[in-house]
Each structure stands twice: as structure tokens, then as C-alpha cells.
Write an enzyme that holds these catalytic residues in place. Structure first.
Site, PDB file in Angstrom:
ATOM      1  N   LYS A  21       0.841  -1.215   0.000  1.00 57.00           N
ATOM      2  CA  LYS A  21       0.000   0.000   0.000  1.00 57.00           C
ATOM      3  C   LYS A  21       0.874   1.264   0.000  1.00 57.00           C
ATOM      4  O   LYS A  21       0.647   2.192  -0.768  1.00 57.00           O
ATOM      5  CB  LYS A  21      -0.922   0.013   1.236  1.00 57.00           C
ATOM      6  CG  LYS A  21      -1.744  -1.239   1.407  1.00 57.00           C
ATOM      7  CD  LYS A  21      -2.603  -1.191   2.673  1.00 57.00           C
ATOM      8  CE  LYS A  21      -1.819  -1.108   3.967  1.00 57.00           C
ATOM      9  NZ  LYS A  21      -1.025  -2.321   4.293  1.00 57.00           N
ATOM     10  N   ARG A  96      -8.890   0.881   9.502  1.00 56.74           N
ATOM     11  CA  ARG A  96      -8.574  -0.535   9.663  1.00 56.74           C
ATOM     12  C   ARG A  96      -9.364  -1.204  10.774  1.00 56.74           C
ATOM     13  O   ARG A  96      -9.021  -2.302  11.200  1.00 56.74           O
ATOM     14  CB  ARG A  96      -7.070  -0.779   9.786  1.00 56.74           C
ATOM     15  CG  ARG A  96      -6.361  -0.072  10.838  1.00 56.74           C
ATOM     16  CD  ARG A  96      -4.984   0.291  10.384  1.00 56.74           C
ATOM     17  NE  ARG A  96      -4.000  -0.738  10.446  1.00 56.74           N
ATOM     18  CZ  ARG A  96      -2.778  -0.600   9.929  1.00 56.74           C
ATOM     19  NH1 ARG A  96      -2.440   0.505   9.291  1.00 56.74           N
ATOM     20  NH2 ARG A  96      -1.908  -1.540  10.042  1.00 56.74           N
ATOM     21  N   ARG A 134      12.034  -5.476   4.317  1.00 59.00           N
ATOM     22  CA  ARG A 134      11.786  -4.054   4.021  1.00 59.00           C
ATOM     23  C   ARG A 134      12.837  -3.165   4.693  1.00 59.00           C
ATOM     24  O   ARG A 134      13.219  -3.379   5.840  1.00 59.00           O
ATOM     25  CB  ARG A 134      10.404  -3.648   4.517  1.00 59.00           C
ATOM     26  CG  ARG A 134      10.207  -2.118   4.423  1.00 59.00           C
ATOM     27  CD  ARG A 134       8.809  -1.682   4.655  1.00 59.00           C
ATOM     28  NE  ARG A 134       8.187  -2.245   5.822  1.00 59.00           N
ATOM     29  CZ  ARG A 134       6.876  -2.200   6.062  1.00 59.00           C
ATOM     30  NH1 ARG A 134       6.085  -1.631   5.198  1.00 59.00           N
ATOM     31  NH2 ARG A 134       6.384  -2.732   7.156  1.00 59.00           N
ATOM     32  N   ARG A 167      12.157  -1.052  10.197  1.00 59.17           N
ATOM     33  CA  ARG A 167      11.128  -0.619  11.159  1.00 59.17           C
ATOM     34  C   ARG A 167      11.118  -1.540  12.378  1.00 59.17           C
ATOM     35  O   ARG A 167      11.283  -2.750  12.248  1.00 59.17           O
ATOM     36  CB  ARG A 167       9.752  -0.638  10.481  1.00 59.17           C
ATOM     37  CG  ARG A 167       9.421   0.678   9.820  1.00 59.17           C
ATOM     38  CD  ARG A 167       8.211   0.634   8.948  1.00 59.17           C
ATOM     39  NE  ARG A 167       7.040   0.013   9.527  1.00 59.17           N
ATOM     40  CZ  ARG A 167       5.843  -0.017   8.935  1.00 59.17           C
ATOM     41  NH1 ARG A 167       5.694   0.559   7.758  1.00 59.17           N
ATOM     42  NH2 ARG A 167       4.820  -0.603   9.497  1.00 59.17           N
ATOM     43  N   ARG A 178       0.828  -8.513  13.888  1.00 57.77           N
ATOM     44  CA  ARG A 178       0.172  -7.592  12.945  1.00 57.77           C
ATOM     45  C   ARG A 178      -0.713  -8.364  11.960  1.00 57.77           C
ATOM     46  O   ARG A 178      -1.806  -7.908  11.617  1.00 57.77           O
ATOM     47  CB  ARG A 178       1.231  -6.786  12.187  1.00 57.77           C
ATOM     48  CG  ARG A 178       1.886  -5.737  13.059  1.00 57.77           C
ATOM     49  CD  ARG A 178       3.173  -5.245  12.457  1.00 57.77           C
ATOM     50  NE  ARG A 178       2.990  -4.545  11.214  1.00 57.77           N
ATOM     51  CZ  ARG A 178       3.958  -4.379  10.311  1.00 57.77           C
ATOM     52  NH1 ARG A 178       5.152  -4.889  10.522  1.00 57.77           N
ATOM     53  NH2 ARG A 178       3.711  -3.697   9.216  1.00 57.77           N
TER      54      ARG A 178
HETATM   55  P1  AP5 Z   1       4.978  -1.557   1.708  1.00 61.45           P
HETATM   56  O1  AP5 Z   1       4.567  -0.758   0.529  1.00 61.45           O
HETATM   57  O2  AP5 Z   1       5.778  -0.890   2.772  1.00 61.45           O
HETATM   58  O3  AP5 Z   1       3.697  -2.313   2.321  1.00 61.45           O
HETATM   59  P2  AP5 Z   1       2.479  -1.737   3.152  1.00 61.45           P
HETATM   60  O4  AP5 Z   1       1.256  -2.413   2.645  1.00 61.45           O
HETATM   61  O5  AP5 Z   1       2.493  -0.242   3.161  1.00 61.45           O
HETATM   62  O6  AP5 Z   1       2.848  -2.344   4.562  1.00 61.45           O
HETATM   63  P3  AP5 Z   1       2.897  -1.689   6.042  1.00 61.45           P
HETATM   64  O7  AP5 Z   1       3.626  -2.696   6.886  1.00 61.45           O
HETATM   65  O8  AP5 Z   1       3.460  -0.297   6.026  1.00 61.45           O
HETATM   66  O9  AP5 Z   1       1.424  -1.662   6.381  1.00 61.45           O
HETATM   67  P4  AP5 Z   1       0.814  -1.616   7.754  1.00 61.45           P
HETATM   68  O10 AP5 Z   1      -0.573  -1.315   7.388  1.00 61.45           O
HETATM   69  O11 AP5 Z   1       1.035  -2.788   8.617  1.00 61.45           O
HETATM   70  O12 AP5 Z   1       1.685  -0.501   8.523  1.00 61.45           O
HETATM   71  P5  AP5 Z   1       1.370   1.010   8.859  1.00 61.45           P
HETATM   72  O13 AP5 Z   1       2.609   1.759   8.659  1.00 61.45           O
HETATM   73  O14 AP5 Z   1       0.125   1.470   8.224  1.00 61.45           O
HETATM   74  O15 AP5 Z   1       5.774  -2.845   1.160  1.00 61.45           O
HETATM   75  C1  AP5 Z   1       6.334  -3.788   2.044  1.00 61.45           C
HETATM   76  C2  AP5 Z   1       7.636  -4.337   1.431  1.00 61.45           C
HETATM   77  O16 AP5 Z   1       7.312  -5.072   0.252  1.00 61.45           O
HETATM   78  C3  AP5 Z   1       8.639  -3.264   1.005  1.00 61.45           C
HETATM   79  O17 AP5 Z   1       9.936  -3.690   1.289  1.00 61.45           O
HETATM   80  C4  AP5 Z   1       8.425  -3.129  -0.513  1.00 61.45           C
HETATM   81  O18 AP5 Z   1       9.623  -2.749  -1.170  1.00 61.45           O
HETATM   82  C5  AP5 Z   1       7.996  -4.533  -0.885  1.00 61.45           C
HETATM   83  N1  AP5 Z   1       7.033  -4.550  -1.987  1.00 61.45           N
HETATM   84  C6  AP5 Z   1       6.031  -3.639  -2.216  1.00 61.45           C
HETATM   85  N2  AP5 Z   1       5.346  -3.988  -3.307  1.00 61.45           N
HETATM   86  C7  AP5 Z   1       5.912  -5.143  -3.774  1.00 61.45           C
HETATM   87  C8  AP5 Z   1       5.628  -5.994  -4.886  1.00 61.45           C
HETATM   88  N3  AP5 Z   1       4.619  -5.716  -5.737  1.00 61.45           N
HETATM   89  N4  AP5 Z   1       6.395  -7.099  -5.049  1.00 61.45           N
HETATM   90  C9  AP5 Z   1       7.410  -7.375  -4.193  1.00 61.45           C
HETATM   91  N5  AP5 Z   1       7.730  -6.597  -3.125  1.00 61.45           N
HETATM   92  C10 AP5 Z   1       6.988  -5.490  -2.923  1.00 61.45           C
HETATM   93  O19 AP5 Z   1       1.038   0.893  10.429  1.00 61.45           O
HETATM   94  C11 AP5 Z   1       2.045   0.617  11.378  1.00 61.45           C
HETATM   95  C12 AP5 Z   1       1.415   0.582  12.767  1.00 61.45           C
HETATM   96  O20 AP5 Z   1       0.845   1.880  13.084  1.00 61.45           O
HETATM   97  C13 AP5 Z   1       0.255  -0.398  12.938  1.00 61.45           C
HETATM   98  O21 AP5 Z   1       0.692  -1.713  13.244  1.00 61.45           O
HETATM   99  C14 AP5 Z   1      -0.507   0.243  14.112  1.00 61.45           C
HETATM  100  O22 AP5 Z   1       0.129   0.010  15.337  1.00 61.45           O
HETATM  101  C15 AP5 Z   1      -0.378   1.733  13.794  1.00 61.45           C
HETATM  102  N6  AP5 Z   1      -1.489   2.201  12.943  1.00 61.45           N
HETATM  103  C16 AP5 Z   1      -1.376   2.719  11.688  1.00 61.45           C
HETATM  104  N7  AP5 Z   1      -2.582   3.027  11.214  1.00 61.45           N
HETATM  105  C17 AP5 Z   1      -3.485   2.699  12.161  1.00 61.45           C
HETATM  106  C18 AP5 Z   1      -4.898   2.761  12.243  1.00 61.45           C
HETATM  107  N8  AP5 Z   1      -5.651   3.225  11.211  1.00 61.45           N
HETATM  108  N9  AP5 Z   1      -5.497   2.336  13.381  1.00 61.45           N
HETATM  109  C19 AP5 Z   1      -4.773   1.884  14.427  1.00 61.45           C
HETATM  110  N10 AP5 Z   1      -3.423   1.781  14.410  1.00 61.45           N
HETATM  111  C20 AP5 Z   1      -2.790   2.193  13.287  1.00 61.45           C
END
Ligand code: AP5
Length: 220
Positions: A21, A96, A134, A167, A178
Site C-alpha cells: 500500500k 482498519r 523491508r 522498522r 500484525r
Molecule cells: P509496503 O509498501 O511498505 O507495504 P504496506 O502495505 O504499506 O505495509 P505496512 O507494513 O506499512 O502496512 P501496515 O498497514 O502494517 O503498517 P502502517 O505503517 O500502516 O511494502 C512492504 C515491502 O514489500 C517493502 O519492502 C516493498 O519494497 C515490498 N514490496 C512492495 N510492493 C511489492 C511488490 N509488488 N512485489 C514485491 N515486493 C513489494 O502501520 C504501522 C502501525 O501503526 C500499525 O501496526 C498500528 O500500530 C499503527 N497504525 C497505523 N494506522 C493505524 C490505524 N488506522 N489504526 C490503528 N493503528 C494504526
């Protein structure tokens, strides 16, 4: 070089941790000049700045748990009112939980309602490898992967020469938690948005450039 595209979308990118994403949201938002609202990035900025919100959020994030709804909802409400988010935005990582989705619906004026919710479909087996490999740039936030999207010099961002970091929630224990939280609290949103007839699905288990082209088609 970023190829400019025209989009007037108010869009949610929905999917499991590691589904891609953030990678795609950064690229689409840069190409289309729309606001990229990542709740994960916003929280990590609060953590880095050592604010009370950041200190409270860090415990949840490091444990792989969700930050409480009321904190996240008010943070997004405030962000979405900023001038750069008036016409179009991509929400990445929000909503989410069902209460977050309902709060978003309540808070958007009718003329600025959601246009798309795009589900990034990736088999769970692929997610762990994506998360554990990552690396994120500490300066510009670019997302890399040690195998799938490596930088030319190990540990150094190709875009800005910043240092790459792992991270703290990409450790194995936190990754497992997660994914469990995603299954129990976020996956039910698929049915919610299917019922609201705004859900689209992209097969995100393909190379990033292929996923990007399909996203542009879906969002236009
Ligand atoms: P990446 O693009 O970073 O994936 P992502 O879907 O953004 O994954 P995240 O881990 O960032 O999502 P998340 O929702 O768990 O974390 P968030 O930061 O929102 O890609 C991942 C890897 O794959 C990279 O290395 C990339 O290069 C590779 N890749 C990408 N596309 C690819 C492809 N097509 N093929 C191969 N490789 C590929 O949240 C973090 C924390 O914050 C949560 O756990 C929670 O504690 C808190 N939080 C955030 N939002 C909320 C909310 N709304 N409510 C409550 N808590 C929240």
C-alpha cells in the site's frame, strides 16, 4: 522521473501489512499530486518527535497492535481538513477497524465521499518475506526491499543518500501479531465496503510496476 497523471480520487488503500500500500500510494500520489495520508507514517513522525501521542502510540506499534480508534480518528479528521487534501487523497492504513470506517463515512461531506476502496490482494505466505526484508529511508521515507527492490549501495537510499533503517515492528514477533490483528480487525472491512459498492481488487502479488499500472486504470 515521475510521469504526471490526472486523478480526482478520494481513495482508501486496504490490505494486509506488507501488501504494498505504502509503495504504491507514494508513487500514485506523487504522479497525480494528490495528498498521501498514511496513518503509519504520521504515527512514526510523532514517535520520532517524542510527542505525548508518539510515546503512547509506540507501545502499541512495537507490539504489532492497533493504536486506539479515538486517537487515530481525530488525527485523520484533522489531516483531511488541510488545504492539500481538499480535492483528492489516498488514505493508506486507515480505516482498519469498523468504527474507523463508520467514522470516515460520517465525517465526509456528501460531495466529497469516497470514490474507491482498493484491496491489495497478496497471499499471506508472501507478506512475511516482504516485511522482514523491508528497509525505509530515514531521510525521504522511500521504501526498499533487500531482494525485491534493492538499492545500488547496501543501506543507502538511491534517491537521497539517506540511511536505510528497518522498522521496529518488522521483527518476527511483531509481524505475526500484525497479521493476526489484520485478519481479526481489518479484513472484515472488505465485506463492509463490498456492501457499499466501492470495493475494487488489485492482484498485488505481481511486480510493483504492473500493480501501479493497474491501479491507475482502476482509479481513473
Ligand atoms: P509496503 O509498501 O511498505 O507495504 P504496506 O502495505 O504499506 O505495509 P505496512 O507494513 O506499512 O502496512 P501496515 O498497514 O502494517 O503498517 P502502517 O505503517 O500502516 O511494502 C512492504 C515491502 O514489500 C517493502 O519492502 C516493498 O519494497 C515490498 N514490496 C512492495 N510492493 C511489492 C511488490 N509488488 N512485489 C514485491 N515486493 C513489494 O502501520 C504501522 C502501525 O501503526 C500499525 O501496526 C498500528 O500500530 C499503527 N497504525 C497505523 N494506522 C493505524 C490505524 N488506522 N489504526 C490503528 N493503528 C494504526
Amino acid at each position: 522521473m515521475v510521469m504526471a497523471v490526472s486523478l480526482q480520487a478520494r481513495c482508501v488503500f486496504l490490505g494486509a501489512p506488507g501488501a504494498g500500500k505504502g509503495t504504491q500510494a507514494k508513487r500514485v500520489a506523487a504522479a497525480a499530486s494528490v495528498a498521501h495520508i498514511s496513518t503509519g507514517d504520521m504515527l512514526r513522525q510523532e514517535v520520532a518527535a517524542g510527542t505525548p501521542l508518539g510515546r503512547a502510540a509506540k507501545e502499541f506499534m512495537d507490539a504489532g497492535k492497533l493504536v486506539p480508534d479515538e486517537v487515530i480518528i481525530s488525527m485523520v479528521q484533522e489531516r483531511i481538513r488541510q488545504p492539500d487534501a481538499r480535492a483528492a487523497w489516498i488514505l493508506d492504513g486507515f480505516p482498519r477497524t469498523l468504527p474507523q470506517a463508520e467514522a470516515l463515512d460520517r465525517n465526509l461531506p456528501r460531495e466529497a465521499a469516497l470514490t474507491h476502496v482498493i484491496y491489495f490482494a497478496v497471499p499471506e505466505a508472501a507478506l512475511v518475506g516482504r516485511l522482514s526484508g523491508r528497509r525505509s529511508c530515514s531521510r525521504c521515507g522511500a521504501i526498499w526491499h533487500v531482494e525485491h527492490q534493492p538499492t545500488r549501495r547496501e543501506g543507502i537510499c538511491d534517491r537521497c543518500d539517506g540511511e536505510l533503517l528497518q522498522r521496529s515492528d518488522d521483527r518476527p514477533e511483531a509481524i505475526g501479531k500484525r497479521l493476526e490483528v489484520y485478519r481479526s480487525q481489518t479484513a472484515p472491512l472488505l465485506a463492509y465496503y463490498r456492501d457499499h459498492q466501492v470495493l475494487r481488487e488489485v492482484d498485488a502479488n505481481r511486480p510493483p510496476d504492473v500493480v501501479y499500472q493497474e491501479l491507475l486504470k482502476l482509479m481513473q
